[in-house]
Write an enzyme that holds these catalytic residues in place. Structure first.
Site: not given
Length: 487
Positions: A200, A316, A402
């Site tokens: 990220s 995600e 994610h």
């Protein structure tokens, strides 16, 4: 960063013994358990408080007696969110510490080094989360390092009174990597074999460091997980305008007054779902640490041309409830402009577009774009898509969301993990550590992972049915790339 699986296996009690290592600032007294020595809470820069708030990281003051290095330092200032950050750990502006795990804490071992950069949107996260404990990864004969860096307005804040700087958090990352170069040999690591890896915002940091002159020569390999990177950061002037507006509201017009503000006023309400977008710049293109957009630097071949792994998760934004997915995709469609209709048409259905568009635009397509740019620059590059979901967490219509890959990268699965879960973690860990050791993720017993070929892009699909080579683009990714590059 949305939290991955919660560690439990690595937290099981085991016999512990003392361990000491001498570094440039003194003797660090850590501990050894299960054959891995760990050193926690080591300062890599002076506390950024008082006159050092919003200043480049300063050198650490040396200590004389052995320093206890058996407990993590505090997290950097942030507003935790339920389910993302536990909120029970202490926080402080004095947070510039790092942690080291090593199987051979002695000079001369020359093990490869893996330096983790945590995610959290540059406003949250920590290098001390349970799923990123480095003990199990270090058992694969690598030295693992994690660290904290300044976040939110403490880490990314520009104001004319502070000069032409503002990316304090990125400066911290560079300072941590310089510490590794100076000291990692004492822990058995090889400073010439440093791999940086992050997820990220940590993944985006990896690509930004590859594009930064300030980080030149500090690492030899790089792994980007769900790092995005196609977004444009504000200019220094834009960031300074927001900084001035904040200073006016806070009643602080000069550097001394700004640095005297209470920490809670500086922190404000900035979080991953912040409502202060108009008051907080985030990281910026400052012309020095970040000389230009990362995409531009990669396109011009000015980045570090080093071995590179990049990829994203298959679903995600799958954690977002179905009724809200179209709403989440709204800003993406607006950004694509007139091409949005054509992009959405590349999906099998409106429902599929609502499920995939945001994640594809924010993570999958940028991974493909940066991978292609790095490959075209002549650097060995590998592209992947991670889709494995732990068997006990599988739900209809939700894939690998994610940050769900983070626990698999480190091997820190829950105690109820199945044999299949552990096999997936072993495979990912094998690829990652092979890469750290040799600059190539391939190795004995693993499915062959071909280098990314710009003429015929392919990727390694992990956990999406059978692990095998698959086409490197969905039709939608091609459409998104064309819409962006055509502007």
């Amino acid at each position: 960063m949305i939290r991955g699986l919660i560690l439990s296996a690595a937290a099981v009690a085991s016999p512990v013994s003392a361990q000491q290592v001498t570094i440039d600032s003194g003797v660090a007294a850590g501990a050894t358990a299960d054959g891995i020595a760990s050193f926690k809470g080591l300062p890599y820069a002076a506390a950024p408080v008082g006159n050092l708030r919003w200043s480049p990281p300063a050198p650490v003051t040396s200590w004389s007696a052995p320093r206890d290095a058996t407990a993590y330092g505090p997290d950097c200032m942030q507003n935790p969110l339920p389910g993302i950050q536990p909120g029970s750990r202490p926080m402080s502006e004095d947070c510039l510490t790092l942690n080291v795990w090593t199987p051979k804490p002695a000079k001369g071992a020359k093990l490869p080094v893996m330096v983790w950069i945590h995610g959290g949107g540059f406003v949250g996260g920590s290098g001390t989360l349970p799923e990123t404990d480095g003990g199990l990864l270090a058992k694969r004969d690598v030295v693992v390092v994690s660290f904290n860096y300044r976040l939110g307005r403490f880490g990314f804040f520009a104001h004319p009174a502070l000069g032409k700087d503002g990316n304090w958090g990125l400066m911290d990352q560079v300072a941590a990597l310089k510490w590794v170069q100076r000291n990692i040999a004492a822990f058995g690591g090889d400073p010439a074999k440093v791999t940086i890896f992050g997820e990220s915002a940590g993944g985006e940091s990896v690509s930004r460091l590859m594009a930064s002159p300030a980080a030149k020569g500090l690492f030899a390999r790089a792994i980007v997980a769900s790092g995005g990177g196609r977004d444009d950061w504000p200019t220094l002037a834009d960031a300074q305008a927001k900084g001035e507006a904040f200073g006016t509201r806070a009643g602080a017009a000069d550097a001394a007054a700004l640095r005297a503000l209470p920490a809670d006023k500086v922190l404000g309400s900035i979080a991953l779902m912040s409502k202060e977008e108009d008051r907080y710049s985030g990281p910026m293109t400052d012309g020095t640490i970040v000389p230009a957009g990362a995409g531009m630097i990669f396109a011009e071949g000015r980045q570090a041309r080093i071995p590179y792994i990049i990829g994203s998760n298959d679903d995600e934004l799958g954690f977002i409830p179905a009724p809200f997915r179209a709403m989440v995709n709204g800003p993406v469609e607006k950004a694509l402009g007139p091409a949005a209709a054509g992009v959405k048409a590349a999906y099998a259905s409106e429902e599929e577009a609502n499920r995939r568009l945001g994640g594809d635009a924010m993570f999958a397509e940028p991974a493909l774009a940066f991978g292609l740019l790095q490959a075209r620059a002549g650097a060995p590059t590998w592209l992947y898509r991670f889709g494995y979901v732990a068997e006990g967490q599988r739900k209809p219509d939700i894939g690998a969301v994610h940050a769900s890959d983070v626990a698999f990268q480190f091997g820190n699965l829950t105690t109820d993990a199945t044999a299949a879960d552990r096999a997936a973690a072993k495979q990912l860990g094998d690829y990652w550590t092979n890469f750290a050791k040799t600059g190539d993720p391939n190795g004995s017993g693993l499915p062959v992972w071909a280098r990314l070929d710009p003429a015929s892009p392919q990727l390694l699909s992990i956990g999406l049915g059978e692990t095998a080579m698959a086409p490197g683009t969905r039709p939608a990714l091609t459409a998104i790339a064309a819409a962006r590059d055509g502007k």
